[in-house]
Design a protein around this motif. Structure first.
Motif, PDB file in Angstrom:
ATOM      1  N   GLY A  17       1.019  -1.303   0.060  1.00  0.00           N
ATOM      2  CA  GLY A  17      -0.029  -0.203  -0.009  1.00  0.00           C
ATOM      3  C   GLY A  17       0.721   1.340  -0.092  1.00  0.00           C
ATOM      4  O   GLY A  17       0.490   2.141  -0.638  1.00  0.00           O
ATOM      5  N   ALA A  18       1.995   1.137   0.482  1.00  0.00           N
ATOM      6  CA  ALA A  18       2.937   2.417   0.611  1.00  0.00           C
ATOM      7  C   ALA A  18       3.615   2.419  -0.710  1.00  0.00           C
ATOM      8  O   ALA A  18       3.415   3.776  -1.093  1.00  0.00           O
ATOM      9  CB  ALA A  18       4.005   1.937   1.757  1.00  0.00           C
ATOM     10  N   ALA A  19       3.674   1.556  -1.497  1.00  0.00           N
ATOM     11  CA  ALA A  19       4.274   1.567  -2.841  1.00  0.00           C
ATOM     12  C   ALA A  19       3.330   2.117  -3.792  1.00  0.00           C
ATOM     13  O   ALA A  19       3.452   3.162  -4.479  1.00  0.00           O
ATOM     14  CB  ALA A  19       4.970   0.268  -3.173  1.00  0.00           C
ATOM     15  N   ILE A  20       1.994   1.649  -3.737  1.00  0.00           N
ATOM     16  CA  ILE A  20       0.969   2.259  -4.460  1.00  0.00           C
ATOM     17  C   ILE A  20       0.849   3.452  -4.043  1.00  0.00           C
ATOM     18  O   ILE A  20       0.402   4.460  -5.013  1.00  0.00           O
ATOM     19  CB  ILE A  20      -0.385   1.325  -4.215  1.00  0.00           C
ATOM     20  CG1 ILE A  20      -0.265   0.036  -4.695  1.00  0.00           C
ATOM     21  CG2 ILE A  20      -1.537   1.876  -4.967  1.00  0.00           C
ATOM     22  CD1 ILE A  20      -0.092  -0.400  -6.186  1.00  0.00           C
ATOM     23  N   ALA A  21       0.753   4.220  -2.930  1.00  0.00           N
ATOM     24  CA  ALA A  21       0.783   5.453  -2.449  1.00  0.00           C
ATOM     25  C   ALA A  21       1.573   6.334  -3.273  1.00  0.00           C
ATOM     26  O   ALA A  21       1.478   7.372  -3.814  1.00  0.00           O
ATOM     27  CB  ALA A  21       0.354   5.736  -1.129  1.00  0.00           C
ATOM     28  N   THR A  22       2.779   5.651  -3.166  1.00  0.00           N
ATOM     29  CA  THR A  22       4.121   6.491  -3.980  1.00  0.00           C
ATOM     30  C   THR A  22       3.852   6.593  -5.436  1.00  0.00           C
ATOM     31  O   THR A  22       4.187   7.783  -5.855  1.00  0.00           O
ATOM     32  CB  THR A  22       5.420   5.747  -3.530  1.00  0.00           C
ATOM     33  OG1 THR A  22       5.682   5.736  -2.224  1.00  0.00           O
ATOM     34  CG2 THR A  22       6.664   6.322  -4.192  1.00  0.00           C
ATOM     35  N   ALA A  23       3.399   5.555  -6.125  1.00  0.00           N
ATOM     36  CA  ALA A  23       2.975   5.641  -7.320  1.00  0.00           C
ATOM     37  C   ALA A  23       1.948   6.868  -7.854  1.00  0.00           C
ATOM     38  O   ALA A  23       1.985   7.601  -8.739  1.00  0.00           O
ATOM     39  CB  ALA A  23       2.642   4.296  -8.003  1.00  0.00           C
ATOM     40  N   ALA A  24       0.769   6.749  -6.950  1.00  0.00           N
ATOM     41  CA  ALA A  24      -0.307   7.652  -7.068  1.00  0.00           C
ATOM     42  C   ALA A  24       0.088   9.179  -6.788  1.00  0.00           C
ATOM     43  O   ALA A  24      -0.209  10.118  -7.473  1.00  0.00           O
ATOM     44  CB  ALA A  24      -1.309   7.280  -6.271  1.00  0.00           C
ATOM     45  N   MET A  25       1.239   9.562  -6.057  1.00  0.00           N
ATOM     46  CA  MET A  25       1.556  10.705  -5.534  1.00  0.00           C
ATOM     47  C   MET A  25       2.538  11.281  -6.675  1.00  0.00           C
ATOM     48  O   MET A  25       2.654  12.407  -6.877  1.00  0.00           O
ATOM     49  CB  MET A  25       2.242  10.612  -4.143  1.00  0.00           C
ATOM     50  CG  MET A  25       1.054  10.502  -3.078  1.00  0.00           C
ATOM     51  SD  MET A  25       1.798  10.086  -1.480  1.00  0.00           S
ATOM     52  CE  MET A  25       2.659  11.630  -1.075  1.00  0.00           C
ATOM     53  N   SER A  26       3.379  10.287  -7.313  1.00  0.00           N
ATOM     54  CA  SER A  26       4.335  10.876  -8.307  1.00  0.00           C
ATOM     55  C   SER A  26       4.108  10.503  -9.686  1.00  0.00           C
ATOM     56  O   SER A  26       5.007  10.846 -10.300  1.00  0.00           O
ATOM     57  CB  SER A  26       5.674   9.920  -7.910  1.00  0.00           C
ATOM     58  OG  SER A  26       5.519   8.586  -8.101  1.00  0.00           O
ATOM     59  N   LEU A  78      11.003  10.839  -6.685  1.00  0.00           N
ATOM     60  CA  LEU A  78      11.358  11.593  -5.381  1.00  0.00           C
ATOM     61  C   LEU A  78      11.233  12.993  -5.249  1.00  0.00           C
ATOM     62  O   LEU A  78      10.971  13.719  -4.351  1.00  0.00           O
ATOM     63  CB  LEU A  78      12.854  10.963  -4.861  1.00  0.00           C
ATOM     64  CG  LEU A  78      13.096  11.229  -3.547  1.00  0.00           C
ATOM     65  CD1 LEU A  78      12.297  10.975  -2.488  1.00  0.00           C
ATOM     66  CD2 LEU A  78      14.506  10.851  -3.165  1.00  0.00           C
ATOM     67  N   GLN A  79      11.874  13.760  -6.564  1.00  0.00           N
ATOM     68  CA  GLN A  79      11.674  15.238  -6.413  1.00  0.00           C
ATOM     69  C   GLN A  79      10.419  15.635  -6.584  1.00  0.00           C
ATOM     70  O   GLN A  79       9.962  16.579  -5.848  1.00  0.00           O
ATOM     71  CB  GLN A  79      12.545  15.586  -7.617  1.00  0.00           C
ATOM     72  CG  GLN A  79      12.572  17.157  -7.844  1.00  0.00           C
ATOM     73  CD  GLN A  79      13.466  18.045  -6.585  1.00  0.00           C
ATOM     74  OE1 GLN A  79      14.001  17.033  -5.776  1.00  0.00           O
ATOM     75  NE2 GLN A  79      13.215  19.128  -6.596  1.00  0.00           N
ATOM     76  N   ARG A  80       9.405  14.835  -7.242  1.00  0.00           N
ATOM     77  CA  ARG A  80       8.082  15.269  -7.497  1.00  0.00           C
ATOM     78  C   ARG A  80       7.208  15.052  -5.878  1.00  0.00           C
ATOM     79  O   ARG A  80       6.418  16.030  -5.592  1.00  0.00           O
ATOM     80  CB  ARG A  80       7.036  14.298  -8.381  1.00  0.00           C
ATOM     81  CG  ARG A  80       7.630  14.657  -9.832  1.00  0.00           C
ATOM     82  CD  ARG A  80       6.778  14.116 -10.968  1.00  0.00           C
ATOM     83  NE  ARG A  80       6.897  12.753 -10.898  1.00  0.00           N
ATOM     84  CZ  ARG A  80       7.777  12.149 -11.956  1.00  0.00           C
ATOM     85  NH1 ARG A  80       8.423  12.770 -12.543  1.00  0.00           N
ATOM     86  NH2 ARG A  80       7.766  10.820 -11.930  1.00  0.00           N
ATOM     87  N   LEU A  81       7.769  13.889  -5.264  1.00  0.00           N
ATOM     88  CA  LEU A  81       7.217  14.073  -3.803  1.00  0.00           C
ATOM     89  C   LEU A  81       7.582  15.104  -2.975  1.00  0.00           C
ATOM     90  O   LEU A  81       6.779  15.341  -2.187  1.00  0.00           O
ATOM     91  CB  LEU A  81       7.746  12.708  -3.197  1.00  0.00           C
ATOM     92  CG  LEU A  81       6.884  11.374  -3.876  1.00  0.00           C
ATOM     93  CD1 LEU A  81       7.831  10.072  -3.388  1.00  0.00           C
ATOM     94  CD2 LEU A  81       5.815  11.178  -3.855  1.00  0.00           C
ATOM     95  N   ARG A  82       8.920  15.326  -3.152  1.00  0.00           N
ATOM     96  CA  ARG A  82       9.317  16.554  -2.378  1.00  0.00           C
ATOM     97  C   ARG A  82       8.619  17.822  -2.600  1.00  0.00           C
ATOM     98  O   ARG A  82       8.592  18.614  -1.751  1.00  0.00           O
ATOM     99  CB  ARG A  82      10.895  16.627  -2.548  1.00  0.00           C
ATOM    100  CG  ARG A  82      11.822  15.534  -1.975  1.00  0.00           C
ATOM    101  CD  ARG A  82      13.258  15.775  -2.146  1.00  0.00           C
ATOM    102  NE  ARG A  82      13.916  14.654  -1.668  1.00  0.00           N
ATOM    103  CZ  ARG A  82      15.134  14.360  -2.109  1.00  0.00           C
ATOM    104  NH1 ARG A  82      15.821  14.978  -3.061  1.00  0.00           N
ATOM    105  NH2 ARG A  82      15.665  13.448  -1.476  1.00  0.00           N
ATOM    106  N   LEU A  83       8.279  17.995  -3.873  1.00  0.00           N
ATOM    107  CA  LEU A  83       7.627  19.250  -4.215  1.00  0.00           C
ATOM    108  C   LEU A  83       6.083  19.514  -4.179  1.00  0.00           C
ATOM    109  O   LEU A  83       5.513  20.398  -4.194  1.00  0.00           O
ATOM    110  CB  LEU A  83       8.001  19.692  -5.904  1.00  0.00           C
ATOM    111  CG  LEU A  83       9.538  19.892  -6.159  1.00  0.00           C
ATOM    112  CD1 LEU A  83       9.692  19.996  -7.535  1.00  0.00           C
ATOM    113  CD2 LEU A  83       9.877  21.195  -5.389  1.00  0.00           C
ATOM    114  N   GLY A  84       5.716  18.151  -4.036  1.00  0.00           N
ATOM    115  CA  GLY A  84       4.022  18.083  -3.849  1.00  0.00           C
ATOM    116  C   GLY A  84       3.614  18.456  -2.696  1.00  0.00           C
ATOM    117  O   GLY A  84       4.262  18.646  -1.776  1.00  0.00           O
ATOM    118  N   SER A  85       2.270  18.673  -2.526  1.00  0.00           N
ATOM    119  CA  SER A  85       1.505  19.257  -1.390  1.00  0.00           C
ATOM    120  C   SER A  85       1.261  18.084  -0.328  1.00  0.00           C
ATOM    121  O   SER A  85       0.911  18.424   0.789  1.00  0.00           O
ATOM    122  CB  SER A  85       0.442  20.086  -1.718  1.00  0.00           C
ATOM    123  OG  SER A  85      -0.653  19.153  -2.363  1.00  0.00           O
TER     124      SER A  85
END
Length: 260
Positions: A17-26, A78-85
């Protein structure tokens, strides 16, 4: 999101689930699904018995899961995750200090199974009583994408299928050993504004229900895929389509929106 919802400011996940969340957020859901299809289609068996001749447990997950993560966890994501809200907290299990890693895994497995079969709780209590604890780590704070992939791999590592990994100086393994729907300490008001997505179907409960302060959303029927089957027999698209169909049905039938 197409229906007008936005991702929450905080997401919490463990195991796959954590990996799927990562994919959805990035923006990596398509890449994750494509890689999963490719890796599964080339795999005929979950376990290689020949490895036992040399004293090794050889599960296909040891090769497939890290390769799957590498398909959508890179420097750009990872950069998209850092810049996301939105921020993702990844839950990992830590061994009980008094009994060590091996005993924590063994007893944690037994405690989780007993708790689930006897009391059917959404959140098992026995693993906590044994001393297992959850640690919540912010994915965007990882220094490199390799560190991020390692954290996600640890969060989905059930020894001996996947080995426990050192994360932040301590052994970490699948957060599901401690709680399959983990949540850090939050106020009652914060919990009442949370939505937990379940992967297990509870036939005596409605699709969306409340227990304690938390809201839960479960699949409309058992997910049509075995937990550990990573072979060409696995129907990934059927499982993915179940989630998509349930989402469309609920959003169409309800005026309530989970936003912000």
């Amino acid at each position: 999101m197409q229906a007008g919802a936005t991702l929450p400011r905080e997401l919490i996940g463990t195991s796959a689930g954590a990996a799927i969340a990562t994919a959805a957020m990035s923006g990596g859901v398509s890449a994750a699904m494509d890689a999963c299809r490719r890796l599964y289609s080339g795999n005929a068996a979950v376990f290689r018995w020949r490895g036992l001749l040399s004293g090794r447990f050889e599960f296909a997950h040891q090769r497939i899961y890290p390769a799957w993560l590498a398909a959508f966890v890179d420097a750009a994501s990872l950069q998209r995750l850092r810049l996301g809200s939105s921020r993702l907290l990844v839950a990992v299990s830590r061994p009980a200090p008094l009994i060590g890693l091996a005993a924590s895994v063994g007893l944690g497995t037994l405690a989780y199974a007993l708790d689930n079969k006897l009391w059917h709780r959404l959140h098992p209590r026995l693993p906590h009583w044994l001393g297992l604890r959850l640690d919540f780590l912010a994915l965007h704070e990882c220094e490199t994408h390799e560190d991020a992939a390692r954290l996600l791999c640890a969060a989905a590592s059930p020894p001996p299928i996947l080995p426990a990994l050192h994360v932040c100086g301590q052994f970490a393994f699948d957060g599901g050993y401690t709680d399959n729907a983990p949540m850090p300490r939050r106020s009652a008001a914060e919990l009442s504004r949370s939505l937990t997505l379940l992967t297990r179907h509870y036939p005596r409960r409605p699709a969306v229900f409340r227990e304690g302060y938390r809201w839960y959303w479960q699949p409309s029927r058992p997910v049509p895929v075995s937990t550990w089957d990573c072979t060409r027999r696995t129907s990934l698209d059927a499982a993915f389509e179940l989630g998509r169909t349930d989402a469309h049905a609920w959003l169409a039938a309800s005026t309530q929106r989970w936003c912000g």
